[in-house]
Design a protein around this motif. Structure first.
Motif, PDB file in Angstrom:
ATOM      1  N   THR A 279       3.625   0.914  14.667  1.00  0.00           N
ATOM      2  CA  THR A 279       4.810   0.737  13.828  1.00  0.00           C
ATOM      3  C   THR A 279       4.317   0.297  12.451  1.00  0.00           C
ATOM      4  OG1 THR A 279       5.059  -1.599  14.349  1.00  0.00           O
ATOM      5  CG2 THR A 279       6.144  -0.023  15.836  1.00  0.00           C
ATOM      6  N   PRO A 280       5.135   0.428  11.428  1.00  0.00           N
ATOM      7  CA  PRO A 280       4.701  -0.048  10.109  1.00  0.00           C
ATOM      8  C   PRO A 280       4.289  -1.523  10.132  1.00  0.00           C
ATOM      9  CG  PRO A 280       6.631   1.327   9.873  1.00  0.00           C
ATOM     10  CD  PRO A 280       6.411   1.140  11.347  1.00  0.00           C
ATOM     11  N   ASP A 281       5.016  -2.337  10.855  1.00  0.00           N
ATOM     12  CA  ASP A 281       4.667  -3.764  10.915  1.00  0.00           C
ATOM     13  C   ASP A 281       3.313  -3.978  11.587  1.00  0.00           C
ATOM     14  OD1 ASP A 281       6.965  -4.566   9.607  1.00  0.00           O
ATOM     15  OD2 ASP A 281       8.115  -4.808  11.474  1.00  0.00           O
ATOM     16  N   GLN A 282       3.030  -3.220  12.647  1.00  0.00           N
ATOM     17  CA  GLN A 282       1.731  -3.344  13.317  1.00  0.00           C
ATOM     18  C   GLN A 282       0.600  -2.875  12.401  1.00  0.00           C
ATOM     19  OE1 GLN A 282       2.745  -0.884  16.679  1.00  0.00           O
ATOM     20  NE2 GLN A 282       2.783  -2.652  18.088  1.00  0.00           N
ATOM     21  N   ALA A 283       0.816  -1.785  11.682  1.00  0.00           N
ATOM     22  CA  ALA A 283      -0.219  -1.248  10.801  1.00  0.00           C
ATOM     23  C   ALA A 283      -0.521  -2.212   9.661  1.00  0.00           C
ATOM     24  CB  ALA A 283       0.215   0.104  10.247  1.00  0.00           C
ATOM     25  N   LEU A 284       0.491  -2.881   9.158  1.00  0.00           N
ATOM     26  CA  LEU A 284       0.314  -3.774   8.016  1.00  0.00           C
ATOM     27  C   LEU A 284      -0.032  -5.204   8.420  1.00  0.00           C
ATOM     28  CD1 LEU A 284       3.362  -2.494   5.939  1.00  0.00           C
ATOM     29  CD2 LEU A 284       0.944  -2.044   5.483  1.00  0.00           C
TER      30      LEU A 284
ATOM     31  N   ARG B 165       3.933  -1.473   2.148  1.00  0.00           N
ATOM     32  CA  ARG B 165       2.777  -0.658   1.762  1.00  0.00           C
ATOM     33  C   ARG B 165       1.575  -1.577   1.598  1.00  0.00           C
ATOM     34  NH1 ARG B 165       6.769   1.568  -1.935  1.00  0.00           N
ATOM     35  NH2 ARG B 165       7.377   3.613  -1.205  1.00  0.00           N
ATOM     36  N   PHE B 166       0.387  -1.005   1.812  1.00  0.00           N
ATOM     37  CA  PHE B 166      -0.827  -1.757   1.537  1.00  0.00           C
ATOM     38  C   PHE B 166      -0.895  -2.008   0.040  1.00  0.00           C
ATOM     39  CE2 PHE B 166      -1.966   0.569   5.408  1.00  0.00           C
ATOM     40  CZ  PHE B 166      -2.450  -0.460   6.195  1.00  0.00           C
ATOM     41  N   MET B 167      -1.187  -3.221  -0.352  1.00  0.00           N
ATOM     42  CA  MET B 167      -1.325  -3.544  -1.763  1.00  0.00           C
ATOM     43  C   MET B 167      -2.819  -3.591  -2.074  1.00  0.00           C
ATOM     44  SD  MET B 167       0.465  -6.669  -3.677  1.00  0.00           S
ATOM     45  CE  MET B 167       0.255  -6.975  -5.381  1.00  0.00           C
ATOM     46  N   VAL B 168      -3.221  -2.809  -3.071  1.00  0.00           N
ATOM     47  CA  VAL B 168      -4.638  -2.739  -3.438  1.00  0.00           C
ATOM     48  C   VAL B 168      -4.776  -3.066  -4.917  1.00  0.00           C
ATOM     49  CG1 VAL B 168      -5.203  -1.052  -1.653  1.00  0.00           C
ATOM     50  CG2 VAL B 168      -4.490  -0.263  -3.903  1.00  0.00           C
ATOM     51  N   PRO B 169      -5.963  -3.496  -5.331  1.00  0.00           N
ATOM     52  CA  PRO B 169      -6.153  -3.803  -6.751  1.00  0.00           C
ATOM     53  C   PRO B 169      -6.034  -2.542  -7.603  1.00  0.00           C
ATOM     54  CG  PRO B 169      -8.001  -4.606  -5.429  1.00  0.00           C
ATOM     55  CD  PRO B 169      -7.136  -3.798  -4.537  1.00  0.00           C
TER      56      PRO B 169
END
Length: 99
Positions: free
Chosen positions: A73-78, A88-92
């Motif tokens: 699920t999105p929650d499991q992935a994040l 969403r994944f937050m990246v620099p």
């Protein structure tokens, strides 16, 4: 008579943008002639009744059946992400604002 002449080697060298000396032109003309001679010999051996193959051994692809399994699920992935924003994944940022 060689199958490939010194002039043909010089032409190929020009097309390939290679600077070859006179000695190299003579050497490569002989080598290319020898290679073409071997290719002609191999071509004579290849018979029309022999099918072309990539491998002399019969090769079968070993596969397994596709099995549908539930994904994350999105929650499991994040869950293990160091930073999350709006699911969403937050990246620099690596590019400037105008790029």
């Amino acid at each position: 008579m060689p199958a490939i002449s010194r002039d043909e080697v010089a032409h190929l060298a020009r097309l390939s943008r290679l600077a070859l000396s006179d000695a190299e032109l003579d050497q490569f003309a002989g080598q290319l002639d020898s290679i073409l001679s071997h290719v002609r010999t191999i071509s004579e051996v290849a018979a029309a009744d022999v099918p072309a193959t990539a491998s002399p051994d019969p090769v079968t692809n070993v596969t397994r059946p596709d099995t549908v399994v539930p994904g994350l699920t999105p929650d499991q992935a994040l869950a293990a992400a160091p930073a999350v924003e709006e699911q969403r994944f937050m990246v620099p940022q690596i590019l400037g604002e105008g790029e």
